[in-house]
Scaffold this motif. Structure first.
Motif, PDB file in Angstrom:
ATOM      1  N   UNK A 190       2.641  -5.697   4.370  1.00 35.39           N
ATOM      2  CA  UNK A 190       2.501  -6.703   3.319  1.00 35.39           C
ATOM      3  C   UNK A 190       2.991  -8.055   3.818  1.00 35.39           C
ATOM      4  N   UNK A 191       4.137  -8.036   4.476  1.00 31.64           N
ATOM      5  CA  UNK A 191       4.676  -9.314   4.978  1.00 31.64           C
ATOM      6  C   UNK A 191       3.762  -9.912   6.032  1.00 31.64           C
ATOM      7  N   UNK A 192       3.224  -9.039   6.892  1.00 33.19           N
ATOM      8  CA  UNK A 192       2.312  -9.554   7.921  1.00 33.19           C
ATOM      9  C   UNK A 192       1.075 -10.152   7.258  1.00 33.19           C
ATOM     10  N   UNK A 193       0.629  -9.485   6.189  1.00 35.97           N
ATOM     11  CA  UNK A 193      -0.585  -9.945   5.527  1.00 35.97           C
ATOM     12  C   UNK A 193      -0.354 -11.290   4.862  1.00 35.97           C
ATOM     13  N   UNK A 245       0.881  -1.164   0.000  1.00 32.90           N
ATOM     14  CA  UNK A 245       0.000   0.000   0.000  1.00 32.90           C
ATOM     15  C   UNK A 245       0.918   1.213   0.000  1.00 32.90           C
ATOM     16  N   UNK A 246       0.488   2.259  -0.579  1.00 39.71           N
ATOM     17  CA  UNK A 246       1.283   3.474  -0.869  1.00 39.71           C
ATOM     18  C   UNK A 246       1.867   3.410  -2.282  1.00 39.71           C
ATOM     19  N   UNK A 247       2.033   2.219  -2.824  1.00 40.93           N
ATOM     20  CA  UNK A 247       2.658   2.137  -4.137  1.00 40.93           C
ATOM     21  C   UNK A 247       1.650   1.734  -5.206  1.00 40.93           C
ATOM     22  N   UNK A 248       1.593   2.532  -6.239  1.00 36.87           N
ATOM     23  CA  UNK A 248       0.787   2.180  -7.403  1.00 36.87           C
ATOM     24  C   UNK A 248       1.705   2.063  -8.602  1.00 36.87           C
ATOM     25  N   UNK A 271       8.277   1.706   3.860  1.00 40.51           N
ATOM     26  CA  UNK A 271       8.814   0.701   4.782  1.00 40.51           C
ATOM     27  C   UNK A 271       7.698   0.102   5.639  1.00 40.51           C
ATOM     28  N   UNK A 272       6.811   0.959   6.105  1.00 38.52           N
ATOM     29  CA  UNK A 272       5.689   0.449   6.911  1.00 38.52           C
ATOM     30  C   UNK A 272       4.788  -0.434   6.052  1.00 38.52           C
ATOM     31  N   UNK A 273       4.590  -0.018   4.814  1.00 41.49           N
ATOM     32  CA  UNK A 273       3.769  -0.808   3.898  1.00 41.49           C
ATOM     33  C   UNK A 273       4.372  -2.185   3.648  1.00 41.49           C
TER      34      UNK A 273
END
Length: 590
Positions: free
Chosen positions: A150-153, A98-101, A144-146
């Motif tokens: 993502x990894x947690x997801x 998220x944050x990246x498109x 970095x937070x995203x």
DNA sequence: GCCGTTTTCGGCCCGACTGTTTTCAGTCG
């Protein structure tokens, strides 16, 4: 040979890769729509391709049909091969952050040469991302937070519907504690009763939105305030679940609730219909466009000269568009809009108050936590007219399955309890479907049982052919059986077992039986698609709780919600019937 | 790329928020 799901995945991949290349967004969307159309085909894909009828399917035109045919016959697509050669596989994962498109991913690739999540993380940590035009230190931190999320997801599961609704209802209670809160509801996938939700959408009406938004941030489980605007606030709870709160003036509430309920696909189609009829629709309302309406451009609200249509409810919104009201659970663009336009949406979707009996309950005789009497009294307190006791059969050894001798002793106890309670108790069993397709009781026992739930609990990894044969044999048995745990999934943990569902349902339709909607929040079997296939064949439905404790009787709510998603009507549900009619309908041996 | 009881070309749903910008692009839902 690729099946339709693999082909749909390939089309989606093409769409994403084209997006990365900065292709026309409508073209990108066309591939997504095409993928969905392929996935949801009612007819056999091979037949459609052979008879050259693929372009009859809405969303599939010349170009996509050729690619589908190529994928079906050769397993490949020239365009996909070409795109894959240009973009390393890790790049698609970057889009998941998220944050990246597409634009930012392309910029990062171009400037820094990153082509995987790990490389991007390293670039952020080295402070190289902040130096790029259009990026900054803040963006670098958010990426970095995203990546962390993502990894947690990827390693954990989405939030189960029941968990999300439970915390969502606590948030609604909390909002009620503010005098600034005039109305509030859960929206989004929680309101549509999807089996899992990604984040929680809450909508509210207020004349003092700032005060109400502030109040939300003091909800005890809030860990972080992610975003804060004039009408939208996002917080993240300690569990990781993100909560969006949107606040509007009371007069805009119905269209806001509708907007945030989704689904996106339902809205896209609905807005197209609105436009065809001379309106524009958004969360801020339905507006009649002026006759000389300008073409749709970068939108800054409805064009000048538009006239707002006053709407008091979602029902009024659908009515204004000349269609039946669509219940939230149906808003998935899976035929409900066409049905609503033609007035053939079911008007009697099953509701929780229709249910008269609790089905599929375990007790301390097998792996339940409560006694027969405790379960009986609890179900009675919930206003139920009957309760089916269905402990496990012998082959479910791990769950304390009963043998014939213990089953007889359980019947004695049920008789004793029956004398003390008003609720009608039915003697049943959750009988294992054996590897052979037989049921785990001798005929002499089946003849005396009042309810049989037939489930698979073992050997779930059989091949599709073998599993289909096993289930077809079980469903063809002349006893009335409720197909329990259809497809046996555990949300986020175990995929459904492989079988050809339509063949199994055909067998069930040709024999005597029903299909279970299991309300266990970790299961929610059968899924809505299977239920629609069952309904189409006239197979009746049983809404079950699969209760292993008194508290589990509350799972009825989730069974009802899942059934509604499958367009199940009151008349389709056997346990919406009175006790005697239910007993007659499900008696294993006629 | 898809689509058409106004169209075979010119549309295609709509708005909020953030960050990096001096007026907006990108992302998200």
């Amino acid at each position: 040979m690729l099946d339709k799901f693999a082909i749909a995945r390939a089309l989606r991949e093409i769409g994403m890769l084209l997006e990365l290349e900065g292709e026309n967004p409508f073209k990108v969307r066309a591939y997504d729509r095409g993928a969905r159309a392929v996935e949801e085909l009612a007819e056999d894909l091979g037949t459609l391709v052979r008879e050259d009828r693929l372009t009859d399917v809405p969303g599939i035109g010349e170009a996509i049909s050729k690619k589908v045919a190529s994928l079906l016959t050769t397993g490949r697509s020239g365009l996909l091969d070409e795109l894959r050669a240009k973009h390393p596989p890790g790049v698609l994962e970057l889009l998941q952050i998220s944050e990246l498109g597409p634009k930012k991913v392309a910029a990062l690739r171009e400037a820094l040469g990153v082509s995987s999540v790990d490389e991007l993380e390293a670039a952020c940590l080295a402070g190289r991302v902040r130096e790029l035009r259009g990026f900054g230190a803040r963006t670098e931190q958010k990426i970095l937070e995203g990546i962390g999320r993502l990894r947690a997801r990827l390693s954990s599961r989405r939030t189960l519907l029941a968990e999300a609704v439970e915390v969502g209802e606590r948030i609604l209670d909390h909002l009620d504690g503010s005098s600034a809160c005039l109305r509030r509801d859960l929206a989004g996938s929680a309101r549509r009763a999807r089996e899992t939700v990604g984040d929680l959408d809450v909508v509210a009406a207020s004349t003092d939105p700032a005060a109400l938004a502030e109040h939300l941030t003091h909800f005890p489980l809030v860990a972080e305030v992610v975003a804060r605007g004039e009408t939208k606030t996002t917080v993240r709870l300690g569990s990781g679940l993100a909560v969006d709160l949107r606040i509007v003036p009371p007069e805009d509430y119905p269209t806001l609730l509708h907007h945030l309920t989704g689904s996106k696909a339902h809205h896209v189609k609905l807005r197209g219909i609105a436009r065809d009829r001379g309106y524009t629709l958004s969360e801020w309302g339905l507006f009649r466009l002026p006759p000389d309406r300008p073409p749709v451009g970068a939108s800054d609200g409805p064009p000048p000269g538009s006239e707002k249509v006053p709407l008091e409810s979602e029902e009024a919104l659908y009515a204004a568009l000349g269609m039946q009201h669509v219940q939230p659970e149906l808003r998935e663009d899976e035929g409900e809009i066409e049905a609503a336009l033609e007035g053939r949406l079911p008007r009697d979707l099953v509701a929780i108050d229709d249910v008269r009996g609790m089905v599929h309950c375990h007790t301390t005789w097998s792996d339940g936590l409560a006694s027969v009497e405790e379960m009986a009294r609890a179900a009675e307190a919930l206003g139920m007219e009957y309760l089916t006791i269905t402990d496990h059969s012998g082959s479910a050894g791990y769950a304390g399955g009963l043998d014939v001798d213990r089953l007889r002793r359980q019947w004695d106890e049920i008789d004793r309890v029956q004398e003390k309670v008003k609720i009608r108790l039915l003697k049943g069993s959750e009988a294992d479907i054996l590897e052979s397709g037989g049921l785990d009781w001798p005929d002499a026992v089946l003849e005396r049982l009042e309810v049989v739930v037939a489930s698979i609990h073992s050997r779930m990894k059989m091949g599709e052919d073998e599993m289909t044969r096993r289930l077809v044999r079980a469903m063809e048995l002349p006893v009335f059986k409720i197909w329990g745990h259809a497809l046996g999934r555990l949300l986020g943990e175990r995929d459904p077992y492989a079988c050809r569902v339509e063949e199994v349902l055909d067998a069930l339709a040709g024999s005597r039986g029903a299909v279970e909607v299991n309300g266990d929040p970790k299961r929610l079997e059968a899924d809505p698609r299977l239920l629609r296939l069952a309904r189409a064949r006239g197979v009746p439905v049983v809404l079950s709780v699969d209760a292993h404790s008194v508290k589990d009787l509350g799972s009825l709510r989730w069974a009802v919600a899942t059934a509604r998603r499958g367009w199940v009507r009151r008349g389709d549900v056997l346990n919406a019937r009175p006790a005697e009619a239910f007993r007659e309908a499900v008696r294993p041996v006629a």
